[in-house]
Design a protein around this motif. Structure first.
Motif, PDB file in Angstrom:
ATOM      1  N   SER A   1     126.588  -1.847   1.425  1.00 20.13           N
ATOM      2  CA  SER A   1     127.892  -2.544   1.476  1.00 20.13           C
ATOM      3  C   SER A   1     129.002  -1.576   1.940  1.00 20.13           C
ATOM      4  N   ILE A   2     128.915  -0.331   1.503  1.00 20.59           N
ATOM      5  CA  ILE A   2     129.929   0.658   1.918  1.00 20.59           C
ATOM      6  C   ILE A   2     129.822   0.910   3.422  1.00 20.59           C
ATOM      7  N   ALA A   3     128.575   1.080   3.875  1.00 20.97           N
ATOM      8  CA  ALA A   3     128.367   1.327   5.308  1.00 20.97           C
ATOM      9  C   ALA A   3     128.797   0.113   6.130  1.00 20.97           C
ATOM     10  N   ASP A   4     128.482  -1.088   5.636  1.00 27.18           N
ATOM     11  CA  ASP A   4     128.862  -2.298   6.364  1.00 27.18           C
ATOM     12  C   ASP A   4     130.384  -2.424   6.465  1.00 27.18           C
ATOM     13  N   ALA A   5     131.059  -2.063   5.362  1.00 30.37           N
ATOM     14  CA  ALA A   5     132.518  -2.162   5.367  1.00 30.37           C
ATOM     15  C   ALA A   5     133.133  -1.252   6.425  1.00 30.37           C
ATOM     16  N   GLU A   6     132.478  -0.133   6.652  1.00 35.90           N
ATOM     17  CA  GLU A   6     133.008   0.818   7.650  1.00 35.90           C
ATOM     18  C   GLU A   6     132.334   0.648   9.007  1.00 35.90           C
ATOM     19  N   GLN A   7     131.471  -0.361   9.127  1.00 39.17           N
ATOM     20  CA  GLN A   7     130.782  -0.698  10.382  1.00 39.17           C
ATOM     21  C   GLN A   7     130.042   0.504  10.964  1.00 39.17           C
ATOM     22  N   ARG A   8     129.189   1.096  10.160  1.00 43.03           N
ATOM     23  CA  ARG A   8     128.378   2.244  10.581  1.00 43.03           C
ATOM     24  C   ARG A   8     127.062   2.215   9.812  1.00 43.03           C
ATOM     25  N   PRO A   9     126.056   2.941  10.282  1.00 45.43           N
ATOM     26  CA  PRO A   9     124.792   2.957   9.532  1.00 45.43           C
ATOM     27  C   PRO A   9     124.949   3.730   8.220  1.00 45.43           C
ATOM     28  N   PRO A  10     124.201   3.355   7.188  1.00 47.08           N
ATOM     29  CA  PRO A  10     124.301   4.093   5.924  1.00 47.08           C
ATOM     30  C   PRO A  10     123.754   5.505   6.071  1.00 47.08           C
ATOM     31  N   ARG A  11     124.378   6.436   5.354  1.00 48.40           N
ATOM     32  CA  ARG A  11     123.939   7.840   5.432  1.00 48.40           C
ATOM     33  C   ARG A  11     123.129   8.185   4.180  1.00 48.40           C
ATOM     34  N   LYS A  12     122.336   9.217   4.334  1.00 49.36           N
ATOM     35  CA  LYS A  12     121.507   9.663   3.212  1.00 49.36           C
ATOM     36  C   LYS A  12     122.197  10.863   2.582  1.00 49.36           C
ATOM     37  N   TYR A  13     122.342  10.862   1.284  1.00 48.78           N
ATOM     38  CA  TYR A  13     122.994  12.018   0.666  1.00 48.78           C
ATOM     39  C   TYR A  13     122.039  12.698  -0.318  1.00 48.78           C
ATOM     40  N   TYR A  14     122.384  13.931  -0.644  1.00 46.05           N
ATOM     41  CA  TYR A  14     121.514  14.766  -1.481  1.00 46.05           C
ATOM     42  C   TYR A  14     122.280  15.224  -2.719  1.00 46.05           C
ATOM     43  N   ARG A  15     121.553  15.338  -3.819  1.00 39.83           N
ATOM     44  CA  ARG A  15     122.121  15.837  -5.090  1.00 39.83           C
ATOM     45  C   ARG A  15     121.141  16.830  -5.707  1.00 39.83           C
ATOM     46  N   LEU A  16     121.684  17.680  -6.565  1.00 37.07           N
ATOM     47  CA  LEU A  16     120.805  18.617  -7.274  1.00 37.07           C
ATOM     48  C   LEU A  16     120.115  17.886  -8.432  1.00 37.07           C
TER      49      LEU A  16
END
Lengths: 496, 105
Positions: B60-75
């Motif tokens: 939904s966040i990616a759609d709102a900004e009209q871009r593909p969703p990104r993958k993020y990393y956490r420890l």
């Protein structure tokens, strides 16, 4: 702007190309991650990444290849190559094919082994023979004197349509503006190359100087393939010669000479009559049929001298490595039953499991293994026996010994390996366990038991053949047993 | 991977960058100065060893900004412990990539 779009398109293309390396189950997520990052990089403000490394999409996308390689390598380390697990039929075939490829490579880089492997040349027809004073062994060393050759030229017209002779020697070739070259040269009669049907480029009939014909390798080594030396005059022992070069080294010439000096009959008569060399001839079809291997000839010269010599077919000599191998194969096949048992064991049609497809696969694997083994032994015996510069008789002896011993060992191994494989998945059986004791069983069996790690069945090998258990026996297990075996434990839902 | 395992300097820098809140591959590259061909394979290795984990951004966040969703990393918890052990081995790590005060608290 247009350049940015092109760079982004190339970056996406890099991702698509590298994604082929990524394991299939991870490919979609991996591609999506890289595409999202490239999209972000392409659409973000340039000012945000002014000082960043890899800030252009194209530069950034160069990382896809190391990343994809790493994933593939990690996948291989954890999963292994598909179908090539330890003990699998695929790995066995791959190892044999690698050995054959290695032996072929050795044959190709060793000139003498290459000649033995690819012996055929159109000029080596059945009527082309070498004349030997003492059978096949005599064909290896210079045995015909110049005097005999000159006498026979006139006296063997009814036997041979053409006759030529050469004497191997080593001479210095002096050429103006070029360093002196020390070459192994065959001092040959003028018709020598003509008899072998080898064309000489730039041949000028009627030239007063004899022709020195260089092989391609000598031309390349000593004169760096300089085309300007062709047709020039050189000097051997102060005598002028005209230089020509063979079109290629794939010729039927019998010895590994670097050059051939073609002398006319008058010049040949100035050599020592006792100089010994090799004689070649083409048999006149009206005189006697071309020999399959060799034929002994006796004839009387006009001076009343009787000569006895052997005509050894050059095409037969060329096929010698193959015929040696076939001879060794025959010997190995005859010796095999005396060294190991031939039956592959008892594989019953148990509950319909040993269907035709499984049985055919087993036999196809055995046939493939034997074929690859034959290729390995054939190529390796040629590489080892004919690669080093040994006399031909030594090479023949060595090849037969190597081929026979390796084939016998290889056949034994093939049969033993086949008996120790699961008939369904063709993997090597594992975990041998002793079962029973000879003195403590009655109408039972004692020996060794092995099992298939995928749970297809058990192999019982009796220690002492009895009337009720004389040979190894395969016991099929149904699928309810599978979860007990190592390879199926992880996948079995009952054990989770 | 045990928490006291010795990390390479590159791996420690990447862990520190993620810890400092640079959670996307490209932002880790920006912060560490390492090329993408080094950062991504190193992050795969860290993820395989259980020191970091990845998640996809909400669609939904990616759609709102009209871009593909990104993958993020956490420890992960192990990753955090390993990083703390690495701070003793590489004392300059925190100075090179400072951790925001809020994160450290």
């Amino acid at each position: 702007m247009k350049r940015d779009r092109i760079a982004a398109a190339r970056a996406y293309a890099n991702v698509r190309a590298a994604s082929l390396l990524v394991p299939r189950d991870k490919r979609a997520a991996w591609t999506a991650e890289w595409i999202a990052e490239i999209y972000h990089l392409s659409h973000a403000s340039r000012a945000d990444f002014a000082d960043s490394p890899g800030a252009s999409p194209l530069e950034f996308s160069r990382g896809v290849f190391p990343d994809a390689f790493w994933l593939r390598r990690d996948h291989l380390r954890t999963h292994g190559l598909p179908g090539l697990h330890a003990g699998s039929a695929g790995r066995c075939a791959l190892i044999l094919a690698s050995l054959a490829a290695t032996a072929l490579f050795v044959c190709l880089i060793a000139p003498d082994a290459r000649r033995a492997l690819f012996p055929l040349h159109p000029a080596r027809s059945a009527d082309l023979v070498t004349i030997s004073p003492a059978g096949y062994a005599g064909a290896e060393s210079p045995g015909i004197s110049l005097q005999e050759y000159l006498e026979w030229q006139a006296d063997t017209e009814k036997l041979f349509s053409e006759l030529s002779w050469y004497h191997p020697t080593v001479k210095n070739v002096a050429l103006a503006d070029e360093p002196s070259a020390r070459l192994s040269i065959g001092l040959a009669s003028a018709n020598f190359l003509q008899l072998l049907r080898v064309p000489i480029p730039g041949d000028a009939p009627g030239s007063a100087e004899p022709t020195l014909v260089l092989t391609q390798s000598a031309w390349r080594t000593w004169y760096h393939s300089n085309p300007r030396i062709v047709g020039r005059s050189a000097s051997i022992d102060g005598k002028p010669v005209r230089i020509a070069v063979l079109r290629d080294d794939n010729d039927p010439l019998p010895e590994a000479m670097q050059a051939w000096l073609l002398e006319d009959p008058a010049a040949l008569q100035q050599f020592s009559p006792h100089a010994r060399g090799f004689a070649f001839a083409r048999i006149r079809s009206s005189a006697f049929p071309a020999p399959r291997g060799g034929v002994r000839i006796m004839f009387e010269t006009r001076r009343g001298v009787t000569h006895v010599f052997d005509c050894v077919s050059l095409s037969w000599l060329a096929w010698q490595p193959t015929s040696n191998f076939l001879f060794a194969l025959l010997l190995a096949c005859l010796a095999l039953p005396a060294t190991t048992a031939l039956p592959l064991g008892d594989y019953p049609r148990y509950r319909g499991r040993m269907v035709f497809r499984i049985s055919a696969r087993r036999w196809a694997f055995l046939a493939l293994k034997l074929l690859l083994l034959l290729a390995v032994v054939y190529l390796a015996s040629i590489a080892l026996a004919w690669g080093p510069a040994w006399p031909a008789s030594t090479s023949v002896f060595l090849q037969v010994i190597i081929a026979f011993s390796t084939l016998l060992f290889g056949f034994r191994w093939s049969l033993q390996d086949q008996r120790r494989r699961c008939p369904e998945c063709l993997r090597r059986l594992s975990s041998p366990a002793r079962v029973g004791q000879a003195s403590c069983n009655f109408l039972s069996w004692n020996g060794t038991e092995l099992f298939c790690v995928r749970g297809h069945g058990l192999l019982h090998i009796p220690e002492l053949p009895t009337s009720w258990c004389s040979t190894q026996r395969w016991l099929c297990l149904d699928s309810s047993w599978r979860c007990l075996f190592p390879e199926n434990c992880a996948a079995s839902p009952e054990l989770v | 991977m045990p928490a006291d395992a010795k990390l390479s300097h590159t791996a420690a820098m990447i862990l520190q960058a993620i810890h400092a809140g640079h959670i996307y591959g490209f932002s880790v590259m920006q912060m560490t100065g390492l090329p993408s061909g080094t950062v991504y394979p190193a992050m795969r290795r860290l993820e395989r060893d259980g020191l970091i984990f990845s998640k996809w951004e909400q669609q939904s966040i990616a759609d709102a900004e009209q871009r593909p969703p990104r993958k993020y990393y956490r420890l992960t918890r192990t990753g955090r412990a390993t990083l703390e052990a690495a701070w003793e081995r590489y004392p300059l790590l925190e100075k090179m990539i400072p951790t925001p005060v809020v994160e450290r608290a």
